[in-house]
Scaffold this motif. Structure first.
Motif, PDB file in Angstrom:
ATOM      1  N   VAL A  65     -23.008 -15.282  21.232  1.00 24.64           N
ATOM      2  CA  VAL A  65     -22.383 -14.948  19.997  1.00 24.64           C
ATOM      3  C   VAL A  65     -22.940 -16.330  19.251  1.00 24.64           C
ATOM      4  N   TRP A  66     -22.477 -17.485  19.677  1.00 23.10           N
ATOM      5  CA  TRP A  66     -22.950 -19.003  19.033  1.00 23.10           C
ATOM      6  C   TRP A  66     -23.314 -19.855  20.183  1.00 23.10           C
ATOM      7  N   ASP A  67     -22.173 -20.828  20.443  1.00 23.68           N
ATOM      8  CA  ASP A  67     -22.445 -21.721  21.449  1.00 23.68           C
ATOM      9  C   ASP A  67     -22.608 -21.008  22.807  1.00 23.68           C
ATOM     10  N   GLY A  68     -23.280 -21.712  23.785  1.00 25.23           N
ATOM     11  CA  GLY A  68     -23.096 -20.953  25.197  1.00 25.23           C
ATOM     12  C   GLY A  68     -24.596 -20.571  25.548  1.00 25.23           C
ATOM     13  N   LEU A  69     -24.481 -19.947  26.731  1.00 21.80           N
ATOM     14  CA  LEU A  69     -25.603 -19.427  27.493  1.00 21.80           C
ATOM     15  C   LEU A  69     -25.546 -18.234  28.289  1.00 21.80           C
ATOM     16  N   THR A  70     -26.347 -17.057  28.060  1.00 21.76           N
ATOM     17  CA  THR A  70     -26.202 -16.067  28.836  1.00 21.76           C
ATOM     18  C   THR A  70     -27.867 -16.056  29.405  1.00 21.76           C
ATOM     19  N   VAL A  71     -27.820 -14.824  30.459  1.00 21.75           N
ATOM     20  CA  VAL A  71     -29.160 -14.517  31.008  1.00 21.75           C
ATOM     21  C   VAL A  71     -30.072 -14.115  29.774  1.00 21.75           C
ATOM     22  N   GLY A 123     -32.452 -31.356  32.756  1.00 25.68           N
ATOM     23  CA  GLY A 123     -31.150 -30.753  32.807  1.00 25.68           C
ATOM     24  C   GLY A 123     -29.932 -31.493  32.356  1.00 25.68           C
ATOM     25  N   ALA A 124     -30.057 -32.736  33.269  1.00 25.04           N
ATOM     26  CA  ALA A 124     -28.834 -33.716  32.992  1.00 25.04           C
ATOM     27  C   ALA A 124     -28.874 -34.223  31.666  1.00 25.04           C
ATOM     28  N   LEU A 125     -30.032 -34.296  30.699  1.00 28.08           N
ATOM     29  CA  LEU A 125     -29.868 -34.942  29.438  1.00 28.08           C
ATOM     30  C   LEU A 125     -29.159 -33.797  28.661  1.00 28.08           C
ATOM     31  N   GLY A 126     -29.684 -32.518  28.833  1.00 33.79           N
ATOM     32  CA  GLY A 126     -28.970 -31.498  27.958  1.00 33.79           C
ATOM     33  C   GLY A 126     -27.676 -31.237  28.162  1.00 33.79           C
ATOM     34  N   THR A 127     -27.220 -31.523  29.540  1.00 33.68           N
ATOM     35  CA  THR A 127     -25.805 -31.359  29.928  1.00 33.68           C
ATOM     36  C   THR A 127     -24.928 -32.653  29.522  1.00 33.68           C
ATOM     37  N   LEU A 128     -25.527 -33.754  29.314  1.00 38.36           N
ATOM     38  CA  LEU A 128     -24.990 -34.989  28.679  1.00 38.36           C
ATOM     39  C   LEU A 128     -24.654 -34.529  27.162  1.00 38.36           C
ATOM     40  N   LEU A 129     -25.621 -34.114  26.524  1.00 36.37           N
ATOM     41  CA  LEU A 129     -25.612 -33.807  24.874  1.00 36.37           C
ATOM     42  C   LEU A 129     -24.395 -32.987  24.622  1.00 36.37           C
ATOM     43  N   CYS A 130     -24.414 -31.805  25.571  1.00 32.15           N
ATOM     44  CA  CYS A 130     -23.226 -30.933  25.561  1.00 32.15           C
ATOM     45  C   CYS A 130     -22.033 -31.538  26.069  1.00 32.15           C
ATOM     46  N   LYS A 131     -21.880 -32.346  26.685  1.00 31.37           N
ATOM     47  CA  LYS A 131     -20.697 -33.114  27.559  1.00 31.37           C
ATOM     48  C   LYS A 131     -20.327 -31.981  28.348  1.00 31.37           C
ATOM     49  N   GLY A 132     -21.224 -31.125  28.986  1.00 33.74           N
ATOM     50  CA  GLY A 132     -20.725 -30.363  30.039  1.00 33.74           C
ATOM     51  C   GLY A 132     -19.766 -29.284  29.344  1.00 33.74           C
ATOM     52  N   SER A 133     -19.618 -29.146  28.015  1.00 33.17           N
ATOM     53  CA  SER A 133     -18.703 -28.182  27.345  1.00 33.17           C
ATOM     54  C   SER A 133     -19.439 -27.179  26.791  1.00 33.17           C
ATOM     55  N   GLN A 134     -18.847 -25.921  26.367  1.00 34.51           N
ATOM     56  CA  GLN A 134     -19.311 -24.977  25.532  1.00 34.51           C
ATOM     57  C   GLN A 134     -19.287 -25.209  24.093  1.00 34.51           C
ATOM     58  N   PHE A 135     -18.039 -25.861  23.633  1.00 38.01           N
ATOM     59  CA  PHE A 135     -17.773 -25.717  22.355  1.00 38.01           C
ATOM     60  C   PHE A 135     -17.719 -27.368  21.819  1.00 38.01           C
ATOM     61  N   THR A 136     -17.051 -28.437  22.430  1.00 39.19           N
ATOM     62  CA  THR A 136     -16.854 -29.514  22.092  1.00 39.19           C
ATOM     63  C   THR A 136     -17.813 -30.746  22.352  1.00 39.19           C
ATOM     64  N   GLY A 137     -19.146 -30.327  22.829  1.00 32.64           N
ATOM     65  CA  GLY A 137     -19.956 -31.484  23.079  1.00 32.64           C
ATOM     66  C   GLY A 137     -20.511 -32.076  21.614  1.00 32.64           C
ATOM     67  N   ASN A 163     -29.030 -19.845  18.888  1.00 34.20           N
ATOM     68  CA  ASN A 163     -29.431 -19.593  17.669  1.00 34.20           C
ATOM     69  C   ASN A 163     -30.018 -20.954  16.946  1.00 34.20           C
ATOM     70  N   LEU A 164     -29.558 -21.995  17.131  1.00 32.30           N
ATOM     71  CA  LEU A 164     -30.123 -23.190  16.635  1.00 32.30           C
ATOM     72  C   LEU A 164     -31.196 -23.772  17.304  1.00 32.30           C
ATOM     73  N   TRP A 165     -31.542 -23.258  18.449  1.00 33.77           N
ATOM     74  CA  TRP A 165     -32.492 -24.008  19.296  1.00 33.77           C
ATOM     75  C   TRP A 165     -31.988 -25.443  19.560  1.00 33.77           C
ATOM     76  N   SER A 166     -30.757 -26.021  19.617  1.00 26.99           N
ATOM     77  CA  SER A 166     -30.234 -27.054  19.753  1.00 26.99           C
ATOM     78  C   SER A 166     -31.079 -28.089  20.581  1.00 26.99           C
ATOM     79  N   LEU A 167     -31.048 -29.470  20.488  1.00 28.25           N
ATOM     80  CA  LEU A 167     -31.449 -30.274  21.526  1.00 28.25           C
ATOM     81  C   LEU A 167     -31.216 -30.212  23.065  1.00 28.25           C
ATOM     82  N   SER A 168     -29.765 -30.044  23.102  1.00 24.97           N
ATOM     83  CA  SER A 168     -29.148 -29.578  24.428  1.00 24.97           C
ATOM     84  C   SER A 168     -29.717 -28.230  25.090  1.00 24.97           C
TER      85      SER A 168
END
Length: 605
Positions: free
Chosen positions: A225-231, A482-496, A503-508
């Protein structure tokens, strides 16, 4: 014997930890539980039984709707039992009961599909409201059809090598060996073609067709729907990544044939225009005034063009000349001399040759990331401010109602106008938003960098001969990105700092997609090209004709046998029937891809 192993296990790629949400509640109401066959899929029923001195207001919010304004359901009178309200069973829900502005009690609960629940509220002597939830009708296990489907394909994967072996032994026993050898030689792929790359591309087109047809109605086969990842979010960026892998191989072949730069760029521009034009056609703009300009194939065309410009025109550092004498020179970062068994000097590529030589191109490609960051976080969007990355609507407590995506939406509206961008985004129902284009203009910047990361993998294949050298680099790249992307989102769905957001094709998002792309390609390379325990079927058949299958499934998707439905007025779609329909539709395209492969009918742009 050709070794075939259908990789049912690849559907276990839902290893990601961030997922999206869809929550909807309707105002339909019944005082008795609706029968299971009459309920839509992904729906449960809830009623409230209340004993207390004053009226309460019933609110509900999905826990996957980040910082959403609670949605009003009904007023609950004192000493009263409400009717049953249908609620979504896809995600946990936060039930709240308020009087005026006072929150009396709340509880997070995950209703299950087709179950019926009673929420019991009591008011005790300490003036506290107590809540308990009791199951009245047991749920339906919606995942049984999916497990059956999984084990059927797993059984086919295990049985296929034996079927293939028996076929070759029995059916072809009386054929002349020369004819057999000739036929096998004809059907073998070219030696300079990486079969694992075709298989990876085929996996993406297969999953894309399945999820575009509906994915059986399961939430994880729909886009976030917004933040997050699915198949469903994996396949498009992986396609961009795979396009990048193939580009240096294609340009290297043209260079070896001494094709002039003008001819190369003519081909690049022609291909980009065709892809953009096909995307416009698929958008089906029956009205010029509302024709959507951007889309999936348009993103491919634009990304391919700008990445090609970097590869062709941005200079590279001159590779060190290979010594021709039998005396080894000093080892450098780029070249490592050694001798083979015959005592001849062999110069192997150095540890960083696949990166160091192209450092200027990396710097130029990184400008796309710098521009994305500057526009996203420094552009002052009217009414939204700087750096907003949220969904707008009722998200973020309704503070940014018309700001979906912040600068991303603003740039698209300035360039194309609101009538020419996607008007049915994933945020429309849950967050109650307007138009937003997931293939928007700012996403081109990050997709160019994702494609260039794929180019680096293609150069690994061109630079190093040893499978060991290739595998080590693919694993290290996969872990790094993968680690760089996880760092940018702080391993969180919403609060990174920068959440994973398709939708945004964000850096993470692109970094995680690059990391997983390296690892999946590494796995396929090991199984198909190194150990040869699997020849890539059936994905390899699809990967060699991906553009035909993509166009075909988009144009013919609403026709039998790719889709079909029961037109009876009383028919309510359920997971088993939708899954069967979507599997059949996808399987037909697999068959078409196989027949095209056997007939050597390949379409390229």
């Amino acid at each position: 014997m050709a070794r075939h192993l259908y990789p049912a296990l690849v559907f276990l790629i839902s290893f990601v930890s961030c997922f999206p949400c869809i929550f909807s509640i309707t105002n339909d109401c019944s005082y008795t539980p609706i029968a299971e066959d009459d309920l839509p899929m992904d729906v449960a029923q809830v009623r409230v039984m209340y004993k207390g001195p004053f009226e309460l207001s019933f609110y509900a919010t999905s826990t996957y709707c980040f910082e959403c304004v609670p949605q009003f359901i009904a007023n609950v009178s004192s000493d009263n039992t409400t009717c049953y309200f249908p609620v979504s069973s896809q995600y946990p829900i936060n039930f709240e009961f308020r009087s005026s502005t006072t929150l009396h009690v709340s509880q997070i609960f995950h209703p299950l599909e087709h179950a019926a629940y009673s929420i019991h509220l009591t008011y005790n002597i300490t003036n506290a409201t107590l809540m308990s939830i009791i199951e009245e009708v047991p749920p339906t296990n919606a995942y049984i059809p999916l497990w059956i489907c999984f084990f059927v394909f797993l059984g086919a994967a295990i049985a296929w090598p034996f079927i293939s072996f028996t076929y070759r032994k029995v059916v072809k026993y009386n054929k002349v060996k020369g004819d057999d050898d000739e036929q096998e030689e004809d059907t073998k792929p070219k030696k300079n073609r990486i079969s694992s790359l075709d298989a990876f591309r085929g996996l993406c087109i297969l999953v894309m067709i399945f999820v575009n047809y509906g994915g059986g109605g399961y939430w994880f086969f729909n886009h976030s729907v917004w933040d997050g990842l699915t198949v469903a979010d994996l396949v498009f960026p992986w396609f961009i990544f795979i396009m990048g892998i193939a580009m240096p191989m294609s340009f290297s072949s043209l260079e070896k044939r001494r094709v002039p730069v003008s001819a190369i760029m003519k081909k690049v521009i022609q291909r980009s225009i065709i892809l953009f034009g096909l995307g416009l056609f698929l958008n089906n703009g029956s009205s010029i005034g509302t024709w959507r300009i951007l889309g999936v194939l348009q993103r491919f065309g634009g990304t391919y063009l700008f990445t090609s410009l970097i590869i062709v025109f941005v200079p590279t550092l001159k590779k060190q000349e290979r010594p021709r004498s039998n005396t080894a020179s000093e080892s450098t970062l780029l070249l490592t001399p050694s001798t083979n068994e015959a005592g001849e000097l062999v110069v192997k590529p150095g540890l960083f040759e696949d990166l160091y030589v192209y450092i200027i191109q990396w710097i130029v490609a990184s400008f796309s990331i710098v521009v994305w960051l500057c526009i996203t976080f420094l552009l002052n969007v009217p009414g939204c401010g700087k750096g907003y990355l949220g969904p707008g609507g009722i998200g973020n407590f309704g503070m940014y109602q018309n700001c979906t995506g912040g600068a991303a939406l603003y740039v698209d509206e300035v360039i194309f106008g609101s009538d020419h961008i996607f008007n049915n985004p994933t945020t429309k129902v849950m967050y109650e938003t307007g138009s937003f284009d997931p293939e928007g203009t700012l996403g081109y910047l990050t997709s160019i960098f994702l494609c260039f990361i794929g180019v680096s993998l293609g150069r690994i294949f061109l630079t190093y001969r040893s499978p060991h050298e290739k595998i080590i680099r693919m694993v290290l790249h996969g872990i790094f990105w993968g680690a760089l992307g996880t760092l940018l989102c702080k391993g969180s769905q919403f609060t990174g700092w920068i959440p994973i957001n398709k939708n945004l094709w964000s850096l993470s998002f692109i970094f995680v997609m690059a990391g997983t792309g390296f690892l999946v390609q590494c796995l396929f390379y090991l199984l198909i090209d190194v150990f040869e325990v699997w020849n890539g079927s059936p994905f390899r058949f699809l990967g060699t004709n991906s553009i035909v299958l993509y166009m075909g499934h988009e144009i013919l998707g609403r026709y039998f046998p790719f889709s079909f439905s029961n037109n009876m007025a009383t028919y309510v779609p359920q997971h088993p029937s939708l899954l069967l329909q979507n599997v059949i539709g996808t399987s037909v395209w697999v068959l078409i891809g196989y027949l095209k492969y056997v007939k050597k009918f390949f379409v390229k742009i």
